[in-house]
Enzyme design. Structure first.
Site: not given
Ligand code: COA
Length: 258
Positions: A65, A109, A112, A132
């Site tokens: 999400a 999400g 999911e 989460e």
């Molecule tokens: N919501 C909003 N933005 C998100 C996102 C999410 N769930 N997942 C990634 N992004 C955004 C990051 O904020 C970043 O934006 P920015 O460039 O403006 O800073 C961009 O996507 C790239 O992500 P980044 O974290 O820089 O890439 P990475 O390769 O280092 O890591 C992930 C990738 C997927 C491991 C990491 O982004 C992450 O942990 N995301 C959240 C996952 C999460 O908690 N999901 C459950 C949500 S309820």
């Protein structure tokens, strides 16, 4: 109607819905989920469409999400808006088969959403997770329930409590995905599976979906009774007569969905 956050293409009876928010790893905004919901309803209503593929990019199916969008929500807003309920239920409403083709991250999400589809084909780059807990919340689109049914309590607890990711090989071993293919072959494999499904009787596909899904919702005895009655009922269909006649005449069946 044009979409901003997804790309929808239909070819040879297969609609492919590609989530497309590359800057944020396909984070699931309300807009994206709303568009996905509309695209699924359209594909459901379109007689030409016989199977649907839901996919993302090479990097991410969807990284969960949209945290930015969610971050300022209050409890009262989340509850009164029934956050993510209507949007995520579009997949459940759809009676046509839906394949999730997952490459890269399928987190929160995203994981999911993939689990709500009928089955998951994963690229060898896929990473699944329910992280989460790192945000101080719990899964909210079925993760604690569906992941547990897919992989069992121990692994599900591990994933939800530690927030660790599962790679494609572990996901296949654990029964989360039906097959793993090299990333370059993901769409070819998913499309070939979807075309194969499209050649079957839609009537029968719908019954198969309902019967398999029933196994999650009821006791074994009730589920088997449901299956048996549907099995009996299909003898009233022309497609049963055609399928069996084609086998006996050593030819391909021509199903009419009747
Ligand atoms: N919501 C909003 N933005 C998100 C996102 C999410 N769930 N997942 C990634 N992004 C955004 C990051 O904020 C970043 O934006 P920015 O460039 O403006 O800073 C961009 O996507 C790239 O992500 P980044 O974290 O820089 O890439 P990475 O390769 O280092 O890591 C992930 C990738 C997927 C491991 C990491 O982004 C992450 O942990 N995301 C959240 C996952 C999460 O908690 N999901 C459950 C949500 S309820």
């Amino acid at each position: 109607m044009a979409f901003e956050t997804i790309i929808v293409e239909t070819e040879d009876h297969v609609t492919t819905i590609r989530m497309n928010r590359p800057d944020v790893m396909n984070a699931l905004s309300i807009e994206l989920l709303g568009e996905l919901s509309r695209a699924l309803d359209q594909a459901s209503a379109d007689d030409k469409v016989r199977c649907i593929i839901l996919t993302g990019s090479e990097k991410a199916f969807a990284a969960g999400a949209d945290i930015k969008e969610m971050s300022n929500k209050t409890f009262v807003q989340a509850l009164t808006e029934d956050l993510y309920t209507a949007e995520s239920e579009a997949i459940l409403r759809c009676r046509k088969p839906i394949i999730a083709a997952v490459a890269g991250y399928a987190l929160g999400g995203g994981c999911e959403l993939a689990m709500t589809c009928d089955f998951i084909i994963a690229a060898d780059t896929a990473k699944f997770g329910q992280p989460e807990i790192n945000l101080g919340i719990v899964a909210g689109i079925g993760g604690t329930q569906r992941l547990t049914r897919f992989v069992g309590k121990s692994k599900s607890m591990d994933m939800h409590l530690t927030g660790r990711f599962m790679d494609a090989a572990e996901a296949e071993r654990s029964g989360l995905v039906s097959r793993v293919v090299p990333a370059k072959k993901l769409m070819e494999e998913a499309t070939s599976a979807a075309r194969r499904i499209s050649e079957k009787s839609m009537l029968t596909s719908m019954v198969v979906k309902e019967a398999v899904d029933r196994s999650y919702e009821t006791t074994l005895r009730e589920g088997i009774l449901f299956e048996r009655r549907m099995f009996h009922a299909l003898f009233a269909s022309r497609d049963q007569a055609e399928g069996m006649a084609a086998f006996l005449e050593k030819r391909e069946p021509r199903f009419r969905d009747k």
